[in-house]
Every structure is written in structure tokens, then in C-alpha cells.
Design an enzyme around this catalytic site. Structure first.
Site, PDB file in Angstrom:
ATOM      1  CG  ASP A  25      -1.976  -1.002   1.274  1.00 39.97           C
ATOM      2  OD1 ASP A  25      -2.088  -1.769   0.307  1.00 39.97           O
ATOM      3  OD2 ASP A  25      -2.727  -1.034   2.269  1.00 39.97           O
TER       4      ASP A  25
ATOM      5  NE  ARG B   1      -3.570  -2.054  -4.379  1.00 38.00           N
ATOM      6  CZ  ARG B   1      -3.278  -2.228  -3.081  1.00 38.00           C
ATOM      7  NH1 ARG B   1      -3.178  -1.198  -2.260  1.00 38.00           N
ATOM      8  NH2 ARG B   1      -3.069  -3.427  -2.608  1.00 38.00           N
TER       9      ARG B   1
HETATM   10  C1  LIG Z   1      -8.127  -1.987  -3.936  1.00 41.95           C
HETATM   11  C2  LIG Z   1      -7.825  -0.607  -3.447  1.00 41.95           C
HETATM   12  C3  LIG Z   1      -6.642  -0.359  -2.794  1.00 41.95           C
HETATM   13  C4  LIG Z   1      -6.325   0.933  -2.361  1.00 41.95           C
HETATM   14  N1  LIG Z   1      -5.092   1.176  -1.824  1.00 41.95           N
HETATM   15  C5  LIG Z   1      -4.752   2.452  -1.529  1.00 41.95           C
HETATM   16  C6  LIG Z   1      -3.426   2.772  -1.126  1.00 41.95           C
HETATM   17  O1  LIG Z   1      -2.534   1.927  -1.038  1.00 41.95           O
HETATM   18  N2  LIG Z   1      -3.142   4.082  -0.841  1.00 41.95           N
HETATM   19  C7  LIG Z   1      -4.090   5.071  -0.962  1.00 41.95           C
HETATM   20  O2  LIG Z   1      -3.772   6.238  -0.720  1.00 41.95           O
HETATM   21  N3  LIG Z   1      -5.357   4.776  -1.332  1.00 41.95           N
HETATM   22  C8  LIG Z   1      -5.706   3.512  -1.628  1.00 41.95           C
HETATM   23  N4  LIG Z   1      -6.985   3.234  -2.034  1.00 41.95           N
HETATM   24  C9  LIG Z   1      -8.059   4.277  -1.909  1.00 41.95           C
HETATM   25  C10 LIG Z   1      -8.084   5.217  -3.098  1.00 41.95           C
HETATM   26  O3  LIG Z   1      -6.960   6.065  -3.070  1.00 41.95           O
HETATM   27  C11 LIG Z   1      -9.357   6.085  -3.059  1.00 41.95           C
HETATM   28  O4  LIG Z   1      -9.363   6.873  -1.898  1.00 41.95           O
HETATM   29  C12 LIG Z   1     -10.655   5.309  -3.109  1.00 41.95           C
HETATM   30  O5  LIG Z   1     -10.589   4.215  -3.973  1.00 41.95           O
HETATM   31  C13 LIG Z   1     -11.833   6.198  -3.605  1.00 41.95           C
HETATM   32  O6  LIG Z   1     -11.572   6.676  -4.895  1.00 41.95           O
HETATM   33  P1  LIG Z   1     -12.250   6.090  -6.237  1.00 41.95           P
HETATM   34  O7  LIG Z   1     -11.161   5.911  -7.226  1.00 41.95           O
HETATM   35  O8  LIG Z   1     -13.044   4.889  -5.930  1.00 41.95           O
HETATM   36  O9  LIG Z   1     -13.114   7.277  -6.811  1.00 41.95           O
HETATM   37  P2  LIG Z   1     -14.219   8.214  -6.174  1.00 41.95           P
HETATM   38  O10 LIG Z   1     -14.417   9.326  -7.159  1.00 41.95           O
HETATM   39  O11 LIG Z   1     -13.887   8.564  -4.766  1.00 41.95           O
HETATM   40  O12 LIG Z   1     -15.507   7.294  -6.160  1.00 41.95           O
HETATM   41  C14 LIG Z   1     -16.178   6.844  -7.317  1.00 41.95           C
HETATM   42  C15 LIG Z   1     -17.480   6.197  -6.870  1.00 41.95           C
HETATM   43  O13 LIG Z   1     -17.203   5.029  -6.098  1.00 41.95           O
HETATM   44  C16 LIG Z   1     -18.046   4.930  -4.966  1.00 41.95           C
HETATM   45  N5  LIG Z   1     -17.242   5.124  -3.738  1.00 41.95           N
HETATM   46  C17 LIG Z   1     -15.957   5.561  -3.654  1.00 41.95           C
HETATM   47  N6  LIG Z   1     -15.522   5.577  -2.381  1.00 41.95           N
HETATM   48  C18 LIG Z   1     -16.559   5.151  -1.637  1.00 41.95           C
HETATM   49  C19 LIG Z   1     -16.731   4.939  -0.260  1.00 41.95           C
HETATM   50  N7  LIG Z   1     -15.761   5.183   0.623  1.00 41.95           N
HETATM   51  N8  LIG Z   1     -17.924   4.500   0.160  1.00 41.95           N
HETATM   52  C20 LIG Z   1     -18.932   4.248  -0.712  1.00 41.95           C
HETATM   53  N9  LIG Z   1     -18.816   4.420  -2.040  1.00 41.95           N
HETATM   54  C21 LIG Z   1     -17.659   4.855  -2.502  1.00 41.95           C
HETATM   55  C22 LIG Z   1     -19.065   6.020  -5.136  1.00 41.95           C
HETATM   56  O14 LIG Z   1     -20.132   5.493  -5.890  1.00 41.95           O
HETATM   57  C23 LIG Z   1     -18.331   7.059  -5.928  1.00 41.95           C
HETATM   58  O15 LIG Z   1     -19.183   7.900  -6.637  1.00 41.95           O
HETATM   59  C24 LIG Z   1      -7.291   1.971  -2.521  1.00 41.95           C
HETATM   60  C25 LIG Z   1      -8.479   1.724  -3.192  1.00 41.95           C
HETATM   61  C26 LIG Z   1      -8.757   0.456  -3.668  1.00 41.95           C
HETATM   62  C27 LIG Z   1     -10.035   0.238  -4.412  1.00 41.95           C
END
Ligand SMILES: Cc1cc2nc3c(=O)[nH]c(=O)nc-3n(C[C@H](O)[C@H](O)[C@H](O)COP(=O)(O)OP(=O)(O)OC[C@H]3O[C@@H](n4cnc5c(N)ncnc54)[C@H](O)[C@@H]3O)c2cc1C
Length: 290
Positions: free
Chosen positions: A116, A166
Site C-alpha cells: 500500500d 496498483r
Molecule cells: C483496492 C484498493 C486499494 C487501495 N489502496 C490504496 C493505497 O494503497 N493508498 C491510498 O492512498 N489509497 C488507496 N486506495 C483508496 C483510493 O486512493 C481512493 O481513496 C478510493 O478508492 C476512492 O476513490 P475512487 O477511485 O473509488 O473514486 P471516487 O471518485 O472517490 O468514487 C467513485 C465512486 O465510487 C463509490 N465510492 C468511492 N468511495 C466510496 C466509499 N468510501 N464509500 C462508498 N462508495 C464509494 C461512489 O459510488 C463514488 O461515486 C485503494 C483503493 C482500492 C479500491
């Protein structure tokens, strides 16, 4: 606030939406269920910011137990680690030793470790650890954050490694000087980095619940003449499960990040911050019991 939220029974239903449970077996059950629907797991022991060698050793031991359990249960899952959980903040050398051991054990049971990416202050050292281990473990996957202004340059400096990344938007509150703040800027950067990873990386993982970004990745693969299994889509446990299932049913490789353990507070707070609707759901759950 942290003590209240962590100890209150009222928060349990909200936690249960995002965290498989307190114990390894809870995560194993959740991953077995995902596997039965064609979705792989990414096993994550909650915890970060460990401040002493015993704490780091304890986390490494728990991960070793988890890897043993992967072998016993034959579940399809990778293992995701946070380097501050393994002592990055106070002893990079021993952190590298812990990751080396975990990467070797994971490989022995047919899987691999994902790293991560945490707050910006750890980005340099996290990349350093990845680079140190890459010659022996090119299958390690490193999370990179699209919102950081430095990420494009960091990837460029790793180009010869053909890094297995990732790609995430980024989950921590970072100042404007180092991170894009506007959604359209972050999305544009995410698309640019997606293209970079398809062309110069290895098996990119598009870790997002944003359908437009997933569609973009599908289009890039098509444009380059690559198959559906040339990349992976990754999502979080409890978020957009129907979309996860649909992508898997459509023939894409999907993995779900499954956190378990009792140290869920910072993880839950990041999920709240990403989506105000979660916070409302959480506050309503509290209010309805008072
Ligand atoms: C497998 C995985 C590993 C990750 N590892 C890291 C990491 O190592 N370091 C790091 O900084 N971040 C990590 N993240 C988190 C990432 O940085 C984002 O904060 C998170 O994925 C939300 O962004 P999004 O791309 O889904 O887009 P967004 O624009 O935030 O969301 C798009 C849509 O997804 C849904 N959604 C998103 N978040 C949520 C929520 N919390 N609850 C409910 N619905 C939601 C909603 O429908 C939203 O409209 C990880 C995410 C994933 C999926």
C-alpha cells in the site's frame, strides 16, 4: 472521539460494511465467498504507524500466519501490507527484511505481496523499499497515488523495472503543493498514468470504483490490442459489490481488498472522508440508538 467510536457497539454495523471482521477467519470466509463469484481477494491486516520493533515483528508474524492459512484454505488472494506497520518509520533495514520474508513466503504458496502507499512523507522510502526488493521479487505490486504531483516522475524513474502497480487516486489529506485537489485534475492524471502503465508497466491494477476510469482502462486495453485479462480491476470490500460481480461476469480480472482486524479506526475514517454519504449513514446509525 477515537476511543468512543472504537469502543461503541453502535458503530459495529457501519464497521461491518467495510471490514470483514476482527479475525483472520472472518477475512478467509469473505474471500471464499468472493472466490465463489469469480473474484480474487487482497488480504489486509489492519494496522499502521507502528512505533516499535515488537509491534512490527507482531504484524509480520500475523501476516505469516495469514499466508499459512492461504496455503491451507487454497483461497485465491494476494496479501497487502502497509510499510509503517512493519517499522518503516524507524528502521527501514528491518522493514525490508520483514517484506523480503513475507514476499518469499507468499511466493512459496503461489501468491504475492502488494505494498500500500501511505501518507506523502513515506512515499520516498516506500519506493526505496520496492526498488531494493524488485531484483528478487519483481512480482511485488506497488500502489501509486494519482493525486500526487510527483507520481508521474516517480514512475518514469522506475520505467526500466516495468513496475507492477496498483493505481489509486489517493486516500490521505495532502496539501495543494504536493497533491492535485480538484476531481477533474485527479481524474485526468489517473487516465494519463493508466496509459503509462499499460504501455510501460506490468499487469496494471486499476483500483477505483469510478466507472468512467474503469471504462477508460478497458478502452486503452482495446486500443492497444490487449485482452481483457491484461489488467486487473481492484475495489474495496463493501463498495460497489454489484459492479465487482458484473465485471467478473464480463470476463475481467477483479480483486477485492478485504481488511480484517481490530485496528480499523483510521481505515474507516478514510472511507468516511471519501464519501459524505457514508458519514451521514454513520451519524444516523449513532443518532437512531440515542
Ligand atoms: C483496492 C484498493 C486499494 C487501495 N489502496 C490504496 C493505497 O494503497 N493508498 C491510498 O492512498 N489509497 C488507496 N486506495 C483508496 C483510493 O486512493 C481512493 O481513496 C478510493 O478508492 C476512492 O476513490 P475512487 O477511485 O473509488 O473514486 P471516487 O471518485 O472517490 O468514487 C467513485 C465512486 O465510487 C463509490 N465510492 C468511492 N468511495 C466510496 C466509499 N468510501 N464509500 C462508498 N462508495 C464509494 C461512489 O459510488 C463514488 O461515486 C485503494 C483503493 C482500492 C479500491
Amino acid at each position: 472521539m477515537q476511543n468512543f467510536i472504537s469502543q461503541s457497539k453502535l458503530t459495529r454495523p457501519v464497521v461491518a460494511r467495510f471490514v470483514a471482521g476482527d479475525h483472520l477467519e472472518d477475512a478467509v470466509n469473505a474471500i471464499q465467498d468472493l472466490n465463489s463469484r469469480g473474484i480474487g481477494g487482497i488480504l489486509d491486516l489492519l494496522g499502521e504507524g507502528v512505533t516499535d520493533p515488537d509491534g512490527a515483528q507482531g504484524a509480520a508474524d500475523e501476516y505469516l500466519t495469514s499466508i499459512k492459512r492461504i496455503e491451507e484454505t487454497k483461497i485465491d488472494t494476494t496479501v497487502s501490507i502497509k510499510l509503517t506497520q512493519l517499522g518503516l518509520a524507524f528502521d527501514k533495514g528491518s522493514c525490508i527484511d520483514h517484506v523480503r520474508r513475507l514476499a518469499a513466503e507468499a511466493r512459496a504458496v503461489g501468491t504475492y505481496v502488494e505494498i500500500d502507499m501511505e501518507q506523502s512523507e513515506y512515499v520516498f522510502d516506500t519506493i526505496d523499499v520496492y526498488r531494493a526488493l524488485h531484483p528478487d521479487f519483481p512480482d511485488l505490486r506497488l500502489a501509486m497515488q494519482a493525486y500526487l504531483r510527483r507520481t508521474a516522475v516517480d514512475l518514469e524513474t522506475m520505467a526500466t523495472l516495468k513496475p507492477k502497480v496498483r493505481l489509486v487516486k489517493g486516500a490521505y489529506a495532502e496539501p495543494e503543493e504536493i497533491a492535485f485537489q480538484k476531481k477533474n485534475e485527479i481524474d485526468a492524471q489517473y487516465k494519463f498514468l493508466t496509459e503509462w502503465l499499460f504501455e510501460r508497466g506490468t499487469m496494471p491494477a486499476i483500483a477505483s470504483h469510478d466507472e468512467r476510469l474503469i471504462d477508460h482502462a478497458k478502452a486503452v486495453a482495446l486500443h492497444l490490442g490487449l485482452d481483457k485479462d491484461s489488467f486487473e480491476v481492484q475495489m474495496l470490500y463493501g463498495i460497489r459489490p454489484q459492479l465487482q460481480e458484473k465485471l467478473a461476469a464480463d470476463g475481467y480480472k477483479v480483486r477485492t481488498y478485504v481488511p480484517f482486524g481490530s485496528a480499523w479506526y483510521p481505515y474507516l475514517m478514510r472511507r468516511m472522508a471519501e464519501r459524505p454519504a457514508n458519514l451521514k449513514f454513520f451519524l444516523r446509525a449513532l443518532a437512531s440508538r440515542n
